[in-house]
Design a protein around this motif. Sequence first.
Motif, mmCIF file in Angstrom:
data_model
loop_
_atom_site.group_PDB
_atom_site.id
_atom_site.type_symbol
_atom_site.label_atom_id
_atom_site.label_comp_id
_atom_site.label_asym_id
_atom_site.label_seq_id
_atom_site.Cartn_x
_atom_site.Cartn_y
_atom_site.Cartn_z
ATOM 1 N N ALA A 110 0.825 -1.205 0.000
ATOM 2 C CA ALA A 110 0.000 0.000 0.000
ATOM 3 C C ALA A 110 0.861 1.258 0.000
ATOM 4 C CB ALA A 110 -0.923 -0.004 1.220
ATOM 5 N N ALA A 111 0.384 2.277 -0.690
ATOM 6 C CA ALA A 111 1.141 3.510 -0.838
ATOM 7 C C ALA A 111 0.979 4.426 0.374
ATOM 8 C CB ALA A 111 0.699 4.247 -2.100
ATOM 9 N N HIS A 112 1.979 5.268 0.576
ATOM 10 C CA HIS A 112 1.902 6.373 1.531
ATOM 11 C C HIS A 112 1.656 7.649 0.716
ATOM 12 C CE1 HIS A 112 3.329 3.872 4.864
ATOM 13 N NE2 HIS A 112 4.228 3.382 4.022
ATOM 14 N N TYR A 113 0.818 8.549 1.257
ATOM 15 C CA TYR A 113 0.392 9.726 0.499
ATOM 16 C C TYR A 113 0.922 11.010 1.124
ATOM 17 C CZ TYR A 113 -2.837 6.350 -1.522
ATOM 18 O OH TYR A 113 -3.376 5.254 -2.146
ATOM 19 N N THR A 114 1.371 11.927 0.254
ATOM 20 C CA THR A 114 1.851 13.234 0.681
ATOM 21 C C THR A 114 1.243 14.303 -0.225
ATOM 22 O OG1 THR A 114 3.965 12.229 1.334
ATOM 23 C CG2 THR A 114 3.890 14.630 1.200
ATOM 24 N N TRP A 115 0.800 15.409 0.395
ATOM 25 C CA TRP A 115 0.166 16.511 -0.344
ATOM 26 C C TRP A 115 1.115 17.708 -0.403
ATOM 27 C CZ3 TRP A 115 -4.665 15.855 -2.504
ATOM 28 C CH2 TRP A 115 -5.395 14.747 -2.063
ATOM 29 N N TYR A 116 1.196 18.312 -1.597
ATOM 30 C CA TYR A 116 1.995 19.512 -1.797
ATOM 31 C C TYR A 116 1.129 20.595 -2.441
ATOM 32 C CZ TYR A 116 6.005 16.373 -1.169
ATOM 33 O OH TYR A 116 6.895 15.446 -0.681
ATOM 34 N N LYS A 117 1.394 21.856 -2.066
ATOM 35 C CA LYS A 117 0.725 22.990 -2.698
ATOM 36 C C LYS A 117 1.708 23.698 -3.611
ATOM 37 C CE LYS A 117 -2.471 26.793 -1.723
ATOM 38 N NZ LYS A 117 -1.961 27.739 -2.705
ATOM 39 N N GLU A 118 1.211 24.203 -4.721
ATOM 40 C CA GLU A 118 2.053 24.869 -5.715
ATOM 41 C C GLU A 118 2.860 25.994 -5.064
ATOM 42 O OE1 GLU A 118 1.387 26.709 -10.183
ATOM 43 O OE2 GLU A 118 -0.132 27.004 -8.652
ATOM 44 N N ASP A 119 4.152 26.058 -5.438
ATOM 45 C CA ASP A 119 5.074 27.102 -4.978
ATOM 46 C C ASP A 119 5.430 26.993 -3.499
ATOM 47 O OD1 ASP A 119 5.048 28.171 -7.549
ATOM 48 O OD2 ASP A 119 3.341 29.467 -7.098
ATOM 49 N N GLU A 120 5.145 25.858 -2.878
ATOM 50 C CA GLU A 120 5.563 25.630 -1.500
ATOM 51 C C GLU A 120 6.512 24.432 -1.457
ATOM 52 O OE1 GLU A 120 2.342 25.278 1.205
ATOM 53 O OE2 GLU A 120 1.472 27.245 0.731
ATOM 54 N N ASP A 121 7.663 24.608 -0.799
ATOM 55 C CA ASP A 121 8.689 23.561 -0.784
ATOM 56 C C ASP A 121 8.345 22.409 0.151
ATOM 57 O OD1 ASP A 121 10.208 25.056 -2.565
ATOM 58 O OD2 ASP A 121 11.236 26.146 -0.956
ATOM 59 N N SER A 122 7.834 22.704 1.327
ATOM 60 C CA SER A 122 7.535 21.660 2.307
ATOM 61 C C SER A 122 6.140 21.082 2.057
ATOM 62 C CB SER A 122 7.622 22.220 3.727
ATOM 63 O OG SER A 122 6.739 23.314 3.872
ATOM 64 N N PRO A 123 5.933 19.823 2.460
ATOM 65 C CA PRO A 123 4.609 19.203 2.281
ATOM 66 C C PRO A 123 3.524 19.955 3.033
ATOM 67 C CG PRO A 123 6.274 17.550 2.797
ATOM 68 C CD PRO A 123 6.915 18.885 3.025
ATOM 69 N N THR A 124 2.338 19.999 2.437
ATOM 70 C CA THR A 124 1.202 20.648 3.080
ATOM 71 C C THR A 124 0.528 19.712 4.070
ATOM 72 O OG1 THR A 124 0.832 21.978 1.095
ATOM 73 C CG2 THR A 124 -0.997 21.821 2.645
ATOM 74 N N ALA A 125 0.476 18.415 3.735
ATOM 75 C CA ALA A 125 -0.161 17.426 4.607
ATOM 76 C C ALA A 125 0.306 16.036 4.195
ATOM 77 C CB ALA A 125 -1.682 17.521 4.516
ATOM 78 N N SER A 126 0.033 15.051 5.037
ATOM 79 C CA SER A 126 0.329 13.657 4.716
ATOM 80 C C SER A 126 -0.892 12.813 5.029
ATOM 81 C CB SER A 126 1.547 13.161 5.510
ATOM 82 O OG SER A 126 1.294 13.231 6.898
ATOM 83 N N GLY A 127 -0.981 11.666 4.366
ATOM 84 C CA GLY A 127 -2.133 10.796 4.558
ATOM 85 C C GLY A 127 -3.047 10.816 3.346
ATOM 86 N N GLN A 128 -3.867 9.795 3.250
ATOM 87 C CA GLN A 128 -4.744 9.657 2.086
ATOM 88 C C GLN A 128 -5.818 10.742 2.033
ATOM 89 O OE1 GLN A 128 -6.422 5.746 1.777
ATOM 90 N NE2 GLN A 128 -7.135 6.036 -0.316
ATOM 91 N N ILE A 129 -6.247 11.245 3.201
ATOM 92 C CA ILE A 129 -7.312 12.251 3.266
ATOM 93 C C ILE A 129 -6.741 13.568 3.785
ATOM 94 C CG2 ILE A 129 -9.520 12.853 4.324
ATOM 95 C CD1 ILE A 129 -10.149 9.878 4.485
ATOM 96 N N PHE A 130 -7.030 14.657 3.085
ATOM 97 C CA PHE A 130 -6.543 15.994 3.444
ATOM 98 C C PHE A 130 -7.757 16.916 3.564
ATOM 99 C CE2 PHE A 130 -4.410 19.982 1.521
ATOM 100 C CZ PHE A 130 -4.267 20.554 2.773
ATOM 101 N N THR A 131 -7.998 17.457 4.762
ATOM 102 C CA THR A 131 -9.158 18.317 5.012
ATOM 103 C C THR A 131 -8.706 19.747 5.308
ATOM 104 O OG1 THR A 131 -10.458 16.460 5.880
ATOM 105 C CG2 THR A 131 -11.205 18.680 6.432
ATOM 106 N N ILE A 132 -9.345 20.715 4.639
ATOM 107 C CA ILE A 132 -9.089 22.133 4.886
ATOM 108 C C ILE A 132 -10.356 22.719 5.497
ATOM 109 C CG2 ILE A 132 -8.400 24.336 3.878
ATOM 110 C CD1 ILE A 132 -7.293 22.786 1.488
ATOM 111 N N THR A 133 -10.239 23.305 6.692
ATOM 112 C CA THR A 133 -11.390 23.919 7.349
ATOM 113 C C THR A 133 -11.285 25.439 7.278
ATOM 114 O OG1 THR A 133 -10.254 23.846 9.488
ATOM 115 C CG2 THR A 133 -11.658 21.976 8.924
ATOM 116 N N ASP A 134 -12.440 26.094 7.363
ATOM 117 C CA ASP A 134 -12.503 27.561 7.310
ATOM 118 C C ASP A 134 -11.667 28.081 6.145
ATOM 119 O OD1 ASP A 134 -13.311 30.068 8.039
ATOM 120 O OD2 ASP A 134 -11.783 30.330 9.593
ATOM 121 N N ILE A 135 -11.988 27.604 4.973
ATOM 122 C CA ILE A 135 -11.181 27.872 3.784
ATOM 123 C C ILE A 135 -11.268 29.346 3.388
ATOM 124 C CG2 ILE A 135 -12.986 27.365 2.070
ATOM 125 C CD1 ILE A 135 -10.815 25.786 0.528
#
Length: 214
Positions: A110-135
């Motif tokens: 099984a894969a491990h998941y990492t989220w990145y946002k454009e123009d940001e060097d460090s990962p934004t989040a890790s895990g299969q599910i990424f939730t943004i609140t009060d967007i």
Amino acid sequence: MYGPPYQVADRMQTAVLSQIAGGVSYTSTEICAVRGSTVEINCTYTYPSSSGDSGVYSCKSENQYGFTSTSLHLDVHYAPKPPSVSVSPSGEIMEGSSVTLTCSSDANPAAHYTWYKEDEDSPTASGQIFTITDITAEHGGKYQCEAQNTHGRSNTTLHLTVGAGKSVIIMNIIRLTLVVVLVPVLVWTLWTRMKKTLSLKSEVNEAVEMIEVS
């Protein structure tokens, strides 16, 4: 795969390799041995493996006196396939709401998941599910989900668009109303003051002229 040793009673015939899932060719051969001796029969299967080849395989040896078989489970490992990303809720994302991004990839192990946002060097989040609140509007942009295991990695990019929330719309309406109402009032006020100034200057000039004539 190996069958157990046989005590030969007569001419022996072997049927090599049967796959429970089907789609495998069968071969057979005859062997000769001295009655009462023992022989060992080997089953060999060579094939370029793919993710669809995982499953249970069996090897069966038989002659006119009976048969024996053994089986094993083949587990094929492979790098993550290109991930798919879903957004919940679907449709336009409004400021102040919450959004959940889910990433999924076919991989073994099984894969491990990492989220990145454009123009940001460090990962934004890790895990299969990424939730943004009060967007907010700053959360909008391109996001990349990367799936990785010991055999490789793969990624997919999505664009998240954030629309103005109700509070922002109300504020914009208030601003527009103020502009529409206040600009004419301001113009009228300035014009009135200018008229008074011009009238005062005119009166002063007339008074000066009258004094000079006298």
